[in-house]
Design an enzyme around this catalytic site. Sequence first.
Site, PDB file in Angstrom:
ATOM      1  N   ASP A  35      -8.209  -0.251   6.443  1.00 33.09           N
ATOM      2  CA  ASP A  35      -8.053  -1.355   7.380  1.00 33.09           C
ATOM      3  C   ASP A  35      -6.713  -1.249   8.091  1.00 33.09           C
ATOM      4  OD1 ASP A  35     -10.386  -2.960   7.264  1.00 33.09           O
ATOM      5  OD2 ASP A  35      -9.799  -3.737   5.313  1.00 33.09           O
ATOM      6  N   LYS A  46       0.818  -1.209   0.000  1.00 30.03           N
ATOM      7  CA  LYS A  46       0.000   0.000   0.000  1.00 30.03           C
ATOM      8  C   LYS A  46       0.858   1.268   0.000  1.00 30.03           C
ATOM      9  CE  LYS A  46      -4.308  -1.684   0.586  1.00 30.03           C
ATOM     10  NZ  LYS A  46      -5.533  -1.289  -0.138  1.00 30.03           N
TER      11      LYS A  46
END
Length: 395
Positions: free
Chosen positions: A123, A75
């Site tokens: 998340d 990410k």
Amino acid sequence: MFLLNHHPDYRSTLHPDDVETLGPAGADAIEAHLAERQNHVPTPLHSLPGLAAALGIGALFIKDEGQRLGLGSFKALGGAYAVIRLALEAASEKLGRPLSDADMNDPAIRTVAAGMTFACATDGNHGRSVAQGAQLLGAKAVIFVHGGVSDERVAAIARFGAEMVRVNGTYDDSVVEAARVATERGWTIVSDTSWEGYERIPGLVMQGYTAIAREALAQMPAQPSHVFVQAGVGGIAAALAAQMQTRFGDERPLFSVVEPSRAACIFEAARQGRPVKIAHGAPTVMAMLECYDPSPLALRVLYRAADAFLTAEDSDAVEAMNRLARPVAGDPAIVAGESGAAGLAGLLAVLRNPEARAALKLDASSRVFLVNTEGATDPARYAELVGLEPTEVAA
């Protein structure tokens, strides 16, 4: 569960916008960006011949994103890249001159960025990337997390100076709340999932992930025959599938999308042939993949460029973590988090299913490519599941 792609668009040409964003030009753009990022180096590609032999396949390669840009996750490539691109565009418009990634540290750019606020739901890992990108430019970040996000992951985001907001419900609920608040307050939403009228920014996030395929293909001795990539809302899977499609065309590897059986929104969208939101069920150990509403932008790519969709059980993920932590003699040890090991979990599930194995033509000549999408981003949880501290594995 296992499903071959039967969508009407299967193996058709990618949408022109997706070719532009996720094809060669998109990979060139993130490559140029990373060249300007301090201390960036390509992540390693590990060969695991011992595990490949044990599984009855020819070769197994794992791209280890657990070391990416100090964030421990793939990410790192997406959220920060999108934030920096958006800030440069805003500064270019305000200053009346073209700007590039090389201008990131220009004081005039930082002055513009200081007046910007970037928001997202996460998340854990995407929020860290957005927060890091904002911190690099002196901008503000507000990150929305749901109740299932561990305190350790929240603290890891907050260390980048982000304001943290807890939201009741699931990840998808936090996406809705982040969008609502950001719209009300004039903030820039940097989401890794798309919705109607909101595709460009998730496209930039996905564009960041194309670096994984670009690097891996340069590091491999030969083209892989099979690729297994995990999916939450679908971003990384779509980015890598688009790279394989635009690079190899009809000769591309067989591409399989892996999800937790408890949160298989992409699988259900593939089964029904349209985007669908699935019901929230019991939480999965693969917390970074616990998504119930797929990204339509990612699905547009996957309907065309993925060959199969499959699910893995939590037990498969834990087995995969442990296999990587305690390697076959001669193989390197790899620290893979619960979601990071999901690609291998999917491969293990397929190899135990004779029908799926035959459908994907997995045999002793197969060269399989996986991505460890995260390291031990929650070290306590990792130690609980593996029985070793991450530092013991990495030693």
